[in-house]
Design a protein around this motif. Structure first.
Motif, PDB file in Angstrom:
ATOM      1  N   TRP A  29      25.534 -26.344 -34.450  1.00 58.97           N
ATOM      2  CA  TRP A  29      24.960 -26.872 -34.436  1.00 58.97           C
ATOM      3  C   TRP A  29      24.180 -27.732 -34.806  1.00 58.97           C
ATOM      4  O   TRP A  29      22.825 -28.097 -34.802  1.00 58.97           O
ATOM      5  N   ALA A  30      24.520 -28.300 -34.141  1.00 58.31           N
ATOM      6  CA  ALA A  30      23.760 -29.423 -33.044  1.00 58.31           C
ATOM      7  C   ALA A  30      22.674 -29.203 -32.338  1.00 58.31           C
ATOM      8  O   ALA A  30      21.391 -29.785 -32.289  1.00 58.31           O
ATOM      9  N   ASN A  31      22.942 -27.172 -31.445  1.00 57.97           N
ATOM     10  CA  ASN A  31      22.247 -26.989 -30.746  1.00 57.97           C
ATOM     11  C   ASN A  31      20.389 -26.717 -31.526  1.00 57.97           C
ATOM     12  O   ASN A  31      20.037 -26.316 -31.598  1.00 57.97           O
ATOM     13  N   ASN A  32      21.239 -25.769 -33.321  1.00 58.11           N
ATOM     14  CA  ASN A  32      20.003 -26.038 -33.685  1.00 58.11           C
ATOM     15  C   ASN A  32      18.743 -27.271 -34.217  1.00 58.11           C
ATOM     16  O   ASN A  32      18.121 -26.236 -34.192  1.00 58.11           O
ATOM     17  N   VAL A  33      19.878 -28.150 -34.786  1.00 64.73           N
ATOM     18  CA  VAL A  33      19.082 -28.981 -35.067  1.00 64.73           C
ATOM     19  C   VAL A  33      17.765 -29.548 -33.545  1.00 64.73           C
ATOM     20  O   VAL A  33      17.014 -30.158 -33.569  1.00 64.73           O
ATOM     21  N   VAL A  34      18.769 -29.142 -32.466  1.00 66.69           N
ATOM     22  CA  VAL A  34      17.733 -29.940 -31.002  1.00 66.69           C
ATOM     23  C   VAL A  34      17.102 -28.157 -31.278  1.00 66.69           C
ATOM     24  O   VAL A  34      15.404 -28.442 -30.805  1.00 66.69           O
ATOM     25  N   ALA A  35      16.538 -27.248 -31.188  1.00 67.04           N
ATOM     26  CA  ALA A  35      15.825 -26.336 -31.381  1.00 67.04           C
ATOM     27  C   ALA A  35      14.838 -26.178 -32.456  1.00 67.04           C
ATOM     28  O   ALA A  35      13.607 -26.514 -32.446  1.00 67.04           O
ATOM     29  N   MET A  36      14.975 -27.228 -33.351  1.00 65.04           N
ATOM     30  CA  MET A  36      13.861 -27.691 -34.364  1.00 65.04           C
ATOM     31  C   MET A  36      12.526 -28.619 -33.176  1.00 65.04           C
ATOM     32  O   MET A  36      11.612 -28.207 -34.130  1.00 65.04           O
ATOM     33  N   LYS A  37      13.418 -29.453 -32.545  1.00 65.80           N
ATOM     34  CA  LYS A  37      12.179 -30.143 -32.068  1.00 65.80           C
ATOM     35  C   LYS A  37      11.450 -29.443 -30.526  1.00 65.80           C
ATOM     36  O   LYS A  37      10.670 -29.380 -30.497  1.00 65.80           O
ATOM     37  N   GLU A  38      12.653 -28.844 -30.326  1.00 65.10           N
ATOM     38  CA  GLU A  38      11.922 -28.132 -28.765  1.00 65.10           C
ATOM     39  C   GLU A  38      11.409 -27.025 -28.844  1.00 65.10           C
ATOM     40  O   GLU A  38      10.841 -25.996 -27.994  1.00 65.10           O
TER      41      GLU A  38
END
Length: 254
Positions: A173-182
């Motif tokens: 879930w944390a990686n998913n949010v990071v993906a939205m930015k990067e």
């Protein structure tokens, strides 16, 4: 890397579209094939949290009407989920199978369990096959506030709903949010609070990307023959310039 049309439109409008990967990972051909087979249950899914009032108002009162005026069908939880319906299954199906998934990312988004479920389904699916939504992240609040990998991971490690414990990895879930930015071409507001002009520009940019991702049906009269005679009518019906054409299905009795 050449800037895509969404980035160019954003710069001209004064709203910044951050460099990154393109908005999604499904080709127009795959989307068209899925739509033909009835696999997409809605065209545009808007994921947001009602805990952030300004972001909710933007999603419901500005973004949704803009998309609908462009001829797109929109799925939002409070309008599409009727009382008494099996809403968890309906919500999951819509998030995983929509043609376009718009994540309106605000301060409390990453701490709402169903927002995180929706985002996870849009990114990873539910065994849906080759098609996946075109993903458009909209950072209503600063990504510097929202994208905190350790904070998100620790929160869900401690606060995962009981029914999902052991089934969901908080790190994903944390990686998913990071993906939205990067990893995705995202759109961002630059003004604190609700700034109407900037919100209107953001909505226009979302629409500009969404209309390219959703297959559109055009009916033409049966009395015309030959591509040359039909081209002008087809393009008028599609409302797209020549360089934006991706797919044309031309079929008839022959």
């Amino acid at each position: 890397m050449d800037e895509g049309p969404a980035v160019q439109k954003a710069r001209s409008a004064g709203v910044e579209a951050e460099p990154g990967a393109e908005h999604g990972h499904t080709s127009p051909a795959s989307l068209a094939n899925a739509a033909k087979q009835g696999q997409l249950v809605s065209q545009v899914f808007i994921s947001h949290t009602g805990q952030d009032q300004h972001a909710k108002t933007f999603a419901a009162s500005i973004l949704k009407p803009f998309l609908e005026r462009a001829g797109l069908k929109v799925f939002m939880d409070f309008t599409n989920l009727k009382p008494g319906c099996p809403w968890p299954a309906e919500l999951k199906r819509a998030a995983a199978h929509s043609a376009v998934f718009v994540a309106v990312l605000s301060v409390n988004y990453t701490f709402r369990p169903w927002c995180m479920v929706e985002l996870d389904l849009a990114l990873h699916g539910d065994g849906r096959g080759p098609t996946a939504p075109v993903i458009i992240p909209v950072f209503y609040d600063s990504p510097d506030i929202i994208v905190k990998w350790e904070k998100i991971q620790e929160h869900w490690q401690a606060n995962m709903p009981a029914e999902w414990q052991g089934q969901v990895d908080p790190r994903r879930w944390a990686n998913n949010v990071v993906a939205m930015k990067e990893k995705y071409q995202n759109l961002r507001r630059r003004t604190e609070g609700a700034a109407k002009d900037e919100e209107l520009q953001l909505a226009q940019l979302v629409v500009a990307t969404a209309v390219q991702a959703v297959p559109k049906k055009v009916h033409i009269g049966a009395d015309l023959v030959g591509y040359e005679q039909q081209e002008a009518q087809l393009l008028a019906g599609l409302a797209l310039p020549d360089e934006k054409r991706h797919i044309l299905w031309i079929h008839g009795p022959g």
